[in-house]
Design a protein around this motif. Structure first.
Motif, PDB file in Angstrom:
ATOM      1  N   ALA A   1      44.373 -34.210  15.436  1.00 48.27           N
ATOM      2  CA  ALA A   1      43.794 -33.739  14.171  1.00 48.27           C
ATOM      3  C   ALA A   1      42.273 -33.730  14.274  1.00 48.27           C
ATOM      4  CB  ALA A   1      44.238 -34.646  13.029  1.00 48.27           C
ATOM      5  N   LEU A   2      41.648 -32.777  13.593  1.00 47.07           N
ATOM      6  CA  LEU A   2      40.193 -32.612  13.647  1.00 47.07           C
ATOM      7  C   LEU A   2      39.504 -33.663  12.778  1.00 47.07           C
ATOM      8  CD1 LEU A   2      37.788 -30.854  14.666  1.00 47.07           C
ATOM      9  CD2 LEU A   2      38.008 -29.547  12.532  1.00 47.07           C
ATOM     10  N   TYR A   3      38.475 -34.282  13.362  1.00 48.55           N
ATOM     11  CA  TYR A   3      37.670 -35.286  12.663  1.00 48.55           C
ATOM     12  C   TYR A   3      36.589 -34.609  11.819  1.00 48.55           C
ATOM     13  CZ  TYR A   3      34.144 -39.014  12.132  1.00 48.55           C
ATOM     14  OH  TYR A   3      33.233 -39.908  11.633  1.00 48.55           O
ATOM     15  N   SER A   4      36.358 -35.127  10.613  1.00 51.42           N
ATOM     16  CA  SER A   4      35.201 -34.694   9.824  1.00 51.42           C
ATOM     17  C   SER A   4      34.715 -35.867   8.985  1.00 51.42           C
ATOM     18  CB  SER A   4      35.560 -33.497   8.927  1.00 51.42           C
ATOM     19  OG  SER A   4      36.569 -33.872   8.010  1.00 51.42           O
ATOM     20  N   ASP A   5      33.448 -35.802   8.582  1.00 50.40           N
ATOM     21  CA  ASP A   5      32.910 -36.850   7.709  1.00 50.40           C
ATOM     22  C   ASP A   5      31.801 -36.245   6.855  1.00 50.40           C
ATOM     23  OD1 ASP A   5      30.510 -36.794   9.232  1.00 50.40           O
ATOM     24  OD2 ASP A   5      31.221 -38.383  10.564  1.00 50.40           O
ATOM     25  N   ASN A   6      31.120 -37.081   6.108  1.00 45.00           N
ATOM     26  CA  ASN A   6      30.072 -36.571   5.212  1.00 45.00           C
ATOM     27  C   ASN A   6      28.693 -36.607   5.858  1.00 45.00           C
ATOM     28  OD1 ASN A   6      31.936 -36.113   3.168  1.00 45.00           O
ATOM     29  ND2 ASN A   6      31.818 -38.241   2.457  1.00 45.00           N
ATOM     30  N   HIS A   7      28.667 -36.696   7.213  1.00 44.32           N
ATOM     31  CA  HIS A   7      27.374 -36.726   7.915  1.00 44.32           C
ATOM     32  C   HIS A   7      27.283 -35.510   8.820  1.00 44.32           C
ATOM     33  CE1 HIS A   7      26.907 -40.781   6.344  1.00 44.32           C
ATOM     34  NE2 HIS A   7      28.127 -41.052   6.790  1.00 44.32           N
ATOM     35  N   LYS A   8      27.604 -35.708  10.093  1.00 41.80           N
ATOM     36  CA  LYS A   8      27.463 -34.612  11.070  1.00 41.80           C
ATOM     37  C   LYS A   8      28.814 -34.149  11.595  1.00 41.80           C
ATOM     38  CE  LYS A   8      23.100 -36.605  12.730  1.00 41.80           C
ATOM     39  NZ  LYS A   8      22.511 -37.336  13.865  1.00 41.80           N
ATOM     40  N   ASN A   9      29.888 -34.663  11.021  1.00 42.21           N
ATOM     41  CA  ASN A   9      31.251 -34.324  11.465  1.00 42.21           C
ATOM     42  C   ASN A   9      31.556 -34.751  12.898  1.00 42.21           C
ATOM     43  OD1 ASN A   9      32.162 -33.300   9.016  1.00 42.21           O
ATOM     44  ND2 ASN A   9      31.242 -31.306   9.414  1.00 42.21           N
ATOM     45  N   VAL A  10      30.796 -35.720  13.391  1.00 37.98           N
ATOM     46  CA  VAL A  10      31.137 -36.372  14.667  1.00 37.98           C
ATOM     47  C   VAL A  10      30.949 -37.880  14.467  1.00 37.98           C
ATOM     48  CG1 VAL A  10      30.525 -34.433  16.171  1.00 37.98           C
ATOM     49  CG2 VAL A  10      28.787 -36.143  15.631  1.00 37.98           C
ATOM     50  N   PRO A  11      31.843 -38.691  15.032  1.00 37.94           N
ATOM     51  CA  PRO A  11      31.663 -40.143  14.892  1.00 37.94           C
ATOM     52  C   PRO A  11      30.455 -40.611  15.698  1.00 37.94           C
ATOM     53  CG  PRO A  11      33.534 -39.670  16.337  1.00 37.94           C
ATOM     54  CD  PRO A  11      33.045 -38.359  15.818  1.00 37.94           C
ATOM     55  N   GLU A  12      29.684 -41.495  15.112  1.00 40.83           N
ATOM     56  CA  GLU A  12      28.513 -42.060  15.807  1.00 40.83           C
ATOM     57  C   GLU A  12      28.584 -43.579  15.709  1.00 40.83           C
ATOM     58  OE1 GLU A  12      25.122 -40.177  13.928  1.00 40.83           O
ATOM     59  OE2 GLU A  12      25.164 -38.552  15.408  1.00 40.83           O
ATOM     60  N   LEU A  13      28.098 -44.241  16.741  1.00 42.56           N
ATOM     61  CA  LEU A  13      28.121 -45.705  16.777  1.00 42.56           C
ATOM     62  C   LEU A  13      27.367 -46.278  15.583  1.00 42.56           C
ATOM     63  CD1 LEU A  13      27.598 -46.453  20.586  1.00 42.56           C
ATOM     64  CD2 LEU A  13      29.734 -46.524  19.287  1.00 42.56           C
ATOM     65  N   ASP A  14      27.902 -47.360  15.033  1.00 45.46           N
ATOM     66  CA  ASP A  14      27.323 -48.095  13.902  1.00 45.46           C
ATOM     67  C   ASP A  14      27.348 -47.331  12.586  1.00 45.46           C
ATOM     68  OD1 ASP A  14      26.785 -50.370  15.462  1.00 45.46           O
ATOM     69  OD2 ASP A  14      24.925 -49.470  16.189  1.00 45.46           O
ATOM     70  N   GLN A  15      28.056 -46.208  12.577  1.00 40.27           N
ATOM     71  CA  GLN A  15      28.252 -45.467  11.318  1.00 40.27           C
ATOM     72  C   GLN A  15      29.431 -46.104  10.589  1.00 40.27           C
ATOM     73  OE1 GLN A  15      28.422 -41.151  11.987  1.00 40.27           O
ATOM     74  NE2 GLN A  15      30.399 -41.135  10.943  1.00 40.27           N
ATOM     75  N   LYS A  16      29.377 -46.148   9.255  1.00 39.49           N
ATOM     76  CA  LYS A  16      30.521 -46.661   8.474  1.00 39.49           C
ATOM     77  C   LYS A  16      31.770 -45.855   8.821  1.00 39.49           C
ATOM     78  CE  LYS A  16      31.175 -49.207   5.570  1.00 39.49           C
ATOM     79  NZ  LYS A  16      30.978 -49.300   4.131  1.00 39.49           N
ATOM     80  N   ALA A  17      32.911 -46.531   8.904  1.00 38.75           N
ATOM     81  CA  ALA A  17      34.164 -45.870   9.283  1.00 38.75           C
ATOM     82  C   ALA A  17      34.813 -45.218   8.061  1.00 38.75           C
ATOM     83  CB  ALA A  17      35.098 -46.872   9.955  1.00 38.75           C
ATOM     84  N   ASP A  18      34.119 -44.202   7.531  1.00 38.88           N
ATOM     85  CA  ASP A  18      34.611 -43.387   6.414  1.00 38.88           C
ATOM     86  C   ASP A  18      34.692 -41.955   6.924  1.00 38.88           C
ATOM     87  OD1 ASP A  18      34.386 -45.676   4.832  1.00 38.88           O
ATOM     88  OD2 ASP A  18      32.398 -45.127   4.083  1.00 38.88           O
ATOM     89  N   PHE A  19      35.893 -41.382   6.991  1.00 42.22           N
ATOM     90  CA  PHE A  19      36.035 -40.045   7.585  1.00 42.22           C
ATOM     91  C   PHE A  19      37.359 -39.412   7.165  1.00 42.22           C
ATOM     92  CE2 PHE A  19      37.626 -43.267  10.484  1.00 42.22           C
ATOM     93  CZ  PHE A  19      38.855 -42.757  10.902  1.00 42.22           C
ATOM     94  N   TYR A  20      37.542 -38.166   7.598  1.00 40.38           N
ATOM     95  CA  TYR A  20      38.777 -37.428   7.314  1.00 40.38           C
ATOM     96  C   TYR A  20      39.384 -36.956   8.626  1.00 40.38           C
ATOM     97  CZ  TYR A  20      36.856 -36.968   2.587  1.00 40.38           C
ATOM     98  OH  TYR A  20      36.330 -37.221   1.356  1.00 40.38           O
ATOM     99  N   LEU A  21      40.692 -36.812   8.634  1.00 37.73           N
ATOM    100  CA  LEU A  21      41.377 -36.105   9.704  1.00 37.73           C
ATOM    101  C   LEU A  21      42.058 -34.889   9.088  1.00 37.73           C
ATOM    102  CD1 LEU A  21      42.933 -39.040  11.791  1.00 37.73           C
ATOM    103  CD2 LEU A  21      40.828 -37.777  12.240  1.00 37.73           C
TER     104      LEU A  21
END
Length: 386
Positions: A353-373
């Protein structure tokens, strides 16, 4: 051992203590309530001038020194210690037997400032467990003076360990770990260290009935600045207790039960003199602690890096953050990519499933683990909520 340890715990659990944030305020009234016969004494002050209490009980020949919360944010063993002290007050045959055989000298909170701040170190930002030679801190000097005055036959060094530890590569968390610290660089076995080793082997036999495969052995690299190594070097059998993770038990309410069981078992073993035959091989057969866990692992996640889609994995880990006198578990992304050698306390298969979030749509280290699949499955603070 015929006694029902589960029942004994349930009957003696100290209900006023709960969760991870255990401070001097949490235990002071409790200590005063337990001070039925002048067992309580202030033996020193912390950096911020808070009292350090000693609770001494029993009239027996075998002297046991126990201290907890040397690291302020390691509170599980403090709960287990009070659960145990309740046994000594319950008027049972067991209580009578223990109070006749032993004298218990307990320091339930060596680092009250760190407990309040929810930090490992004390108010001067010194790790007391690296200060056993310099004795630069008032709390270290209090412990050392107590050791010298009390002259214990055994020392119990009570700690917590992080959720990252597993039992070797078994995929099971290290719910409780033990160590008979080394007394020299060569990590040799002398009579005093062998007593600690035999005691741990005996405790392990009991705990395996309750949490099979969830008991670890801590690394025994020698460091004379560590208090356990120092006391072992000074000839007193010393046992390190490490309270770890039990599945879904971030408050460590289940783990405290196994600490309690370990304490009760150890005193039964010592009293029955069941530590005279070498159990070194049994001790060595306890698998070593290994850093193999993250709190969350997400597998087979599609990530779009500037139009290039890759399938990868990532992990997130809780940080324990004190906010307005409450400990919050906040999940942050901790590793992205290869996770073959790791386990998650919770694992999710994203099925590409494709990852997305309210930042850059890529997971980054030390970012809060709030995201969508897939834009529909929502994760908040690491956990899937929809």
């Amino acid at each position: 051992m015929t006694m029902n340890l589960e029942q004994l715990f349930d009957e003696n659990k100290e209900q006023s203590l709960y969760g991870r944030y255990i401070t001097l305020d949490s235990i002071e009234s409790l200590l005063n309530k337990l001070n039925t016969n002048n067992q309580l004494e202030i033996i020193g002050k912390s950096v911020l001038d808070k009292p350090i209490y000693k609770y001494q009980i029993g009239a027996g020949k075998i002297k046991i020194l126990l201290w907890s919360q040397m690291h302020g944010n390691e509170s599980t063993t403090t709960k287990g210690l009070f659960d145990f002290i309740n046994v000594l007050h319950n008027g049972s045959e067991l209580a009578k037997e223990l109070l006749e055989a032993f004298t218990f000298c307990c320091i339930p909170m060596l680092n009250p400032d760190g407990a309040k701040l929810y930090t490992r170190a004390n108010a001067n930002k010194v790790d007391l467990n690296r200060d056993s030679q310099d004795l630069s801190q008032p709390e270290s000097r209090v412990l050392r003076a107590t050791f010298e005055n009390f002259k214990p036959d055994f020392c119990f060094n009570l700690h917590d360990q992080r959720t990252i530890f597993g039992v070797a590569d078994s995929g099971k968390p290290a719910t409780v770990s033990f160590l008979a610290p080394a007394y020299n660089e060569a990590r040799e076995i002398n009579d005093s260290r062998l007593k600690a080793i035999n005691l741990i082997a005996g405790i392990n036999e009991v705990l395996q009935r309750y949490i099979p495969g969830q008991i670890g052995r801590f690394d025994d690299s020698f460091n004379i600045n560590c208090i356990g190594d120092t006391f072992q070097y000074l000839g007193v059998p010393t046992v390190l207790f490490e309270a770890g993770h039990f599945p879904n038990d971030y408050d460590r309410e289940e783990t405290r039960k196994y600490i309690f069981m370990a304490l009760i078992s150890s005193f039964k073993i010592i009293n029955e003199n069941d530590i005279v035959i070498s159990k070194f091989d049994n001790y060595l057969s306890i698998p070593q602690n290994k850093v193999v866990f993250y709190d969350f692992i997400y597998k087979n996640i599609k990530i779009n890096y500037d139009g290039i889609e890759i399938i990868t994995n990532f992990a997130s880990q809780y940080k324990e953050e004190l906010i307005e006198n409450q400990v919050y578990f906040n999940a942050y992304i901790a590793k992205i990519g290869e996770l073959d050698d790791y386990f998650g306390h919770l694992e999710y298969d994203g099925n590409n499933a494709l990852y997305s979030d309210n930042h850059k749509n890529v997971p980054e280290l030390d970012q809060k683990a709030d995201f969508y699949l897939k834009n529909i499955t929502k994760f908040v603070n690491g956990l899937m909520i929809s």
